[in-house]
Write a protein that holds these residues in place. Structure first.
Motif, PDB file in Angstrom:
ATOM      1  N   LYS A 117       1.179  -0.662   0.589  1.00  0.00           N
ATOM      2  CA  LYS A 117       0.162   0.159   0.097  1.00  0.00           C
ATOM      3  C   LYS A 117       0.562   1.156   0.023  1.00  0.00           C
ATOM      4  CE  LYS A 117      -3.782  -2.087   2.627  1.00  0.00           C
ATOM      5  NZ  LYS A 117      -4.763  -1.896   3.325  1.00  0.00           N
ATOM      6  N   ALA A 118       0.281   2.429  -1.191  1.00  0.00           N
ATOM      7  CA  ALA A 118       1.736   3.435  -1.331  1.00  0.00           C
ATOM      8  C   ALA A 118       0.419   4.793  -1.727  1.00  0.00           C
ATOM      9  CB  ALA A 118       2.499   3.090  -2.322  1.00  0.00           C
ATOM     10  N   PHE A 119       1.099   5.896  -0.924  1.00  0.00           N
ATOM     11  CA  PHE A 119       0.054   6.764  -2.321  1.00  0.00           C
ATOM     12  C   PHE A 119      -0.161   7.278  -3.208  1.00  0.00           C
ATOM     13  CE2 PHE A 119      -0.349  10.747  -3.617  1.00  0.00           C
ATOM     14  CZ  PHE A 119      -1.183  11.580  -3.122  1.00  0.00           C
ATOM     15  N   ARG A 120      -0.963   7.257  -4.206  1.00  0.00           N
ATOM     16  CA  ARG A 120      -0.811   7.197  -5.306  1.00  0.00           C
ATOM     17  C   ARG A 120      -2.052   8.558  -5.955  1.00  0.00           C
ATOM     18  NH1 ARG A 120      -2.551   1.068  -7.752  1.00  0.00           N
ATOM     19  NH2 ARG A 120      -1.357  -0.130  -6.867  1.00  0.00           N
ATOM     20  N   GLN A 121      -0.989   9.137  -6.720  1.00  0.00           N
ATOM     21  CA  GLN A 121      -0.772   9.986  -7.391  1.00  0.00           C
ATOM     22  C   GLN A 121      -1.358   9.850  -9.310  1.00  0.00           C
ATOM     23  OE1 GLN A 121       1.851  13.007  -9.005  1.00  0.00           O
ATOM     24  NE2 GLN A 121       0.849  14.169  -9.234  1.00  0.00           N
ATOM     25  N   GLU A 122      -3.076   8.917  -8.888  1.00  0.00           N
ATOM     26  CA  GLU A 122      -2.990   8.524 -10.361  1.00  0.00           C
ATOM     27  C   GLU A 122      -3.074   9.400 -11.534  1.00  0.00           C
ATOM     28  OE1 GLU A 122      -6.869   6.400  -9.821  1.00  0.00           O
ATOM     29  OE2 GLU A 122      -6.392   5.772  -8.105  1.00  0.00           O
ATOM     30  N   GLN A 123      -3.827  10.739 -11.129  1.00  0.00           N
ATOM     31  CA  GLN A 123      -4.100  11.854 -12.910  1.00  0.00           C
ATOM     32  C   GLN A 123      -3.116  13.276 -12.427  1.00  0.00           C
ATOM     33  OE1 GLN A 123      -7.421  12.408 -13.792  1.00  0.00           O
ATOM     34  NE2 GLN A 123      -7.151  14.178 -15.714  1.00  0.00           N
ATOM     35  N   PRO A 124      -1.964  13.159 -12.506  1.00  0.00           N
ATOM     36  CA  PRO A 124      -1.139  14.344 -11.678  1.00  0.00           C
ATOM     37  C   PRO A 124      -1.415  16.021 -12.853  1.00  0.00           C
ATOM     38  CG  PRO A 124       0.364  13.302 -13.522  1.00  0.00           C
ATOM     39  CD  PRO A 124      -1.165  12.427 -13.381  1.00  0.00           C
ATOM     40  N   LEU A 125      -2.103  16.612 -12.048  1.00  0.00           N
ATOM     41  CA  LEU A 125      -3.092  17.884 -12.741  1.00  0.00           C
ATOM     42  C   LEU A 125      -2.090  19.190 -12.202  1.00  0.00           C
ATOM     43  CD1 LEU A 125      -6.318  17.446 -12.420  1.00  0.00           C
ATOM     44  CD2 LEU A 125      -4.819  17.192 -14.239  1.00  0.00           C
ATOM     45  N   VAL A 126      -0.854  18.943 -10.825  1.00  0.00           N
ATOM     46  CA  VAL A 126       0.029  19.866 -10.409  1.00  0.00           C
ATOM     47  C   VAL A 126       1.384  19.350  -9.770  1.00  0.00           C
ATOM     48  CG1 VAL A 126       0.274  21.202  -7.627  1.00  0.00           C
ATOM     49  CG2 VAL A 126      -1.565  20.459  -8.870  1.00  0.00           C
ATOM     50  N   ARG A 127       2.626  19.926  -9.925  1.00  0.00           N
ATOM     51  CA  ARG A 127       3.914  19.204 -10.885  1.00  0.00           C
ATOM     52  C   ARG A 127       4.867  20.519  -9.584  1.00  0.00           C
ATOM     53  NH1 ARG A 127       4.849  20.065 -17.037  1.00  0.00           N
ATOM     54  NH2 ARG A 127       5.103  22.431 -17.351  1.00  0.00           N
ATOM     55  N   LEU A 128       6.015  20.476  -9.406  1.00  0.00           N
ATOM     56  CA  LEU A 128       7.175  21.443  -9.170  1.00  0.00           C
ATOM     57  C   LEU A 128       7.577  21.348 -10.381  1.00  0.00           C
ATOM     58  CD1 LEU A 128       7.248  20.412  -5.455  1.00  0.00           C
ATOM     59  CD2 LEU A 128       4.891  21.872  -5.856  1.00  0.00           C
ATOM     60  N   LYS A 129       8.282  21.897 -10.784  1.00  0.00           N
ATOM     61  CA  LYS A 129       9.537  22.875 -12.101  1.00  0.00           C
ATOM     62  C   LYS A 129      10.610  24.136 -11.026  1.00  0.00           C
ATOM     63  CE  LYS A 129       9.293  21.296 -15.383  1.00  0.00           C
ATOM     64  NZ  LYS A 129      10.014  20.143 -15.690  1.00  0.00           N
ATOM     65  N   GLY A 130      11.910  23.631 -11.651  1.00  0.00           N
ATOM     66  CA  GLY A 130      12.403  24.690 -10.951  1.00  0.00           C
ATOM     67  C   GLY A 130      13.096  24.756  -9.945  1.00  0.00           C
ATOM     68  N   GLY A 131      13.143  23.558  -9.286  1.00  0.00           N
ATOM     69  CA  GLY A 131      13.922  23.276  -7.907  1.00  0.00           C
ATOM     70  C   GLY A 131      15.199  22.570  -8.087  1.00  0.00           C
ATOM     71  N   THR A 132      15.464  23.291  -6.761  1.00  0.00           N
ATOM     72  CA  THR A 132      17.424  22.259  -7.293  1.00  0.00           C
ATOM     73  C   THR A 132      17.032  20.687  -6.415  1.00  0.00           C
ATOM     74  OG1 THR A 132      18.349  23.539  -5.397  1.00  0.00           O
ATOM     75  CG2 THR A 132      18.232  24.743  -7.177  1.00  0.00           C
ATOM     76  N   ILE A 133      16.323  20.415  -5.552  1.00  0.00           N
ATOM     77  CA  ILE A 133      16.172  19.535  -5.082  1.00  0.00           C
ATOM     78  C   ILE A 133      14.609  18.319  -5.348  1.00  0.00           C
ATOM     79  CG2 ILE A 133      18.332  19.358  -3.635  1.00  0.00           C
ATOM     80  CD1 ILE A 133      15.856  20.386  -1.423  1.00  0.00           C
ATOM     81  N   VAL A 134      14.650  17.049  -4.799  1.00  0.00           N
ATOM     82  CA  VAL A 134      13.395  16.582  -5.029  1.00  0.00           C
ATOM     83  C   VAL A 134      12.371  17.781  -3.433  1.00  0.00           C
ATOM     84  CG1 VAL A 134      12.425  14.739  -4.172  1.00  0.00           C
ATOM     85  CG2 VAL A 134      14.077  14.993  -5.309  1.00  0.00           C
ATOM     86  N   GLY A 135      11.048  17.551  -3.552  1.00  0.00           N
ATOM     87  CA  GLY A 135      10.048  18.143  -3.809  1.00  0.00           C
ATOM     88  C   GLY A 135      11.111  19.170  -3.420  1.00  0.00           C
ATOM     89  N   GLU A 136      11.173  20.401  -4.517  1.00  0.00           N
ATOM     90  CA  GLU A 136      11.153  21.373  -4.284  1.00  0.00           C
ATOM     91  C   GLU A 136      10.835  22.078  -5.667  1.00  0.00           C
ATOM     92  OE1 GLU A 136      13.628  24.454  -2.016  1.00  0.00           O
ATOM     93  OE2 GLU A 136      14.393  23.610  -4.161  1.00  0.00           O
ATOM     94  N   GLY A 137      10.094  23.413  -5.946  1.00  0.00           N
ATOM     95  CA  GLY A 137       9.806  23.352  -6.895  1.00  0.00           C
ATOM     96  C   GLY A 137       9.031  24.263  -7.313  1.00  0.00           C
ATOM     97  N   ARG A 138       9.122  25.011  -8.103  1.00  0.00           N
ATOM     98  CA  ARG A 138       7.852  26.551  -8.693  1.00  0.00           C
ATOM     99  C   ARG A 138       6.083  25.544  -8.959  1.00  0.00           C
ATOM    100  NH1 ARG A 138      10.286  27.551 -12.633  1.00  0.00           N
ATOM    101  NH2 ARG A 138       9.150  26.761 -14.265  1.00  0.00           N
ATOM    102  N   VAL A 139       4.994  25.999  -8.277  1.00  0.00           N
ATOM    103  CA  VAL A 139       3.807  25.335  -8.651  1.00  0.00           C
ATOM    104  C   VAL A 139       3.523  25.389  -9.853  1.00  0.00           C
ATOM    105  CG1 VAL A 139       1.534  24.523  -7.639  1.00  0.00           C
ATOM    106  CG2 VAL A 139       3.477  25.324  -5.660  1.00  0.00           C
ATOM    107  N   GLU A 140       3.282  24.414 -10.130  1.00  0.00           N
ATOM    108  CA  GLU A 140       2.232  24.090 -11.866  1.00  0.00           C
ATOM    109  C   GLU A 140       1.053  23.490 -12.336  1.00  0.00           C
ATOM    110  OE1 GLU A 140       5.528  24.002 -15.057  1.00  0.00           O
ATOM    111  OE2 GLU A 140       6.306  25.648 -14.949  1.00  0.00           O
TER     112      GLU A 140
END
Length: 388
Positions: free
Chosen positions: A289-312
């Motif tokens: 059992k793990a969290f599933r993101q089935e249809q990504p409508l939000v993403r993070l871009k432009g970050g330098t590390i995992v989990g950081e970025g501009r919200v698009e």
């Protein structure tokens, strides 16, 4: 979607198309906590409190020596850098210090020379920010003072952890289930579950980088608890569920004053967290059992590390940005949890992670922090207008 949800989505869509035309190109960003990351750096506008009122520090004459003092005062070993010009967002309220001069050896920023408390000709566009290393000073009581609602108690603990108890979880990295323990006076202590709530578990899972919590086998843990002697922390904790860290929750009543240190008929607090798909153990390890993101409508871009970025966000097949008006830690946390991370570490504004391309899809996004996620769509206020 109900008629109420439809009306809300329509208002959100109308607002995004009318207000975003005048929005500056300052898309917000999110910096999320993920398993194993307490934070590669601690980065924020430096705020100080005088007479119970929070305010900022002007960047005039600020230096790396002053940044070192700030980071050590916060419990971190050293400063990595500092930034002028409100790089990490404009503060609010008073500007308490201006023309700060530090040697780097002062114990607090207040001991450095300055124009005097509250004497400044600066604006919040000149607020200073610091970046501290992730390494904490050994033994530093980094958790905020928690005040009892009945009487004033200054209690501090040194650290918080999830300690795996059952054999199947001891072998897993990251640890997703086990006792919640606090380090107090150099010793790890369990928390009695007599007044523990699901909101408390939500906060603990989020601060360790997990998007959600789930049920666990209470019967097994009760059997285990009967066989062991425990060292309990004497207090309960009351969280609303939106706190970024257990330290931000309110301290509840003393639990063990008349029980000789026992938790009868309760047992130590146990949490079981759902890891994001990227951090879940493989199926070969027995994890299903793990969290599933089935249809990504939000993403993070432009970050330098995992989990950081501009919200698009994705709208009608086109990726675009969000205006940072009213963007805060609650909205950032909704994005982080939707993407399989934990609580947001920071809500970045002012286009710190670069300007996006295409349309500005939304403006004045406001979230409660509890928006539900279904197929990647937030069904309540905030991003509900993004359904294509």
């Amino acid at each position: 979607m109900s008629s109420g949800d439809t009306r809300m989505a329509t208002r959100s869509q109308r607002r995004s198309t009318t207000r975003s035309r005048s929005c500056r190109r300052t898309p917000p960003g999110s910096s999320c906590v993920w398993p194993g990351r307490s934070g590669s750096t601690t980065r924020a506008v430096w705020r100080c409190s005088t007479g119970g009122e929070w305010g900022t520090v002007c960047d005039d004459d600020f230096s790396i020596h002053a940044a070192q003092v700030v980071c050590r005062e916060l419990g971190y070993v050293e400063a990595i850098s500092w930034s002028p010009g409100s790089k990490y967002g404009r503060g609010e309220g008073r500007i308490w210090f201006d023309n700060v001069h530090c040697t780097g050896k002062e114990k607090t920023l207040a001991l450095c020379s300055s124009n005097g408390i509250g004497v400044s000709d600066c604006k919040h566009t000149e607020d200073v920010g610091v970046v501290c290393s992730d390494k904490r000073i050994p033994g530093f009581t980094f958790i905020n003072t928690l005040t009892n609602s009945v009487e004033s108690l200054n209690l501090q603990v040194e650290d918080v952890r999830i300690r795996a108890i059952l054999g199947t979880y001891r072998k897993r990295i990251p640890v997703t289930e086990g006792y919640v323990e606090v380090k107090d006076g150099g010793k790890w202590k369990q928390i009695c579950d007599q007044q523990w709530t699901l909101m408390n578990s939500r906060v603990v899972c989020g601060m360790f980088g997990f998007p959600g919590e789930r049920k666990y086998n209470a019967r097994v843990y009760k059997m285990f608890a009967r066989r062991r002697k425990h060292n309990y922390w004497g207090y309960s904790v009351n969280c609303t569920g939106n706190e970024a860290h257990l330290s931000s929750c309110k301290l509840g009543q003393a639990l063990l004053e008349n029980s000789n240190g026992s938790c009868d008929p309760g047992m130590p607090v146990v949490v079981s967290c759902v890891p994001g798909r990227a951090f879940a153990p493989t199926p070969m390890a027995g994890f299903r059992k793990a969290f599933r993101q089935e249809q990504p409508l939000v993403r993070l871009k432009g970050g330098t590390i995992v989990g950081e970025g501009r919200v698009e966000v994705l709208k009608s097949g086109e990726w675009g940005t969000i205006c940072d008006d009213k963007w805060n830690i609650l909205s950032a946390t909704v994005v982080c949890r939707e993407l399989g991370f934990g609580t947001a570490k920071e809500a970045l504004s002012g286009g710190q992670l670069g300007q996006g391309m295409g349309s500005v899809h939304m403006n004045e996004v406001e979230c409660s922090g509890f928006e539900e996620v279904h197929h990647g769509v937030l069904l309540q206020q905030g991003l509900s207008g993004l359904q294509p």
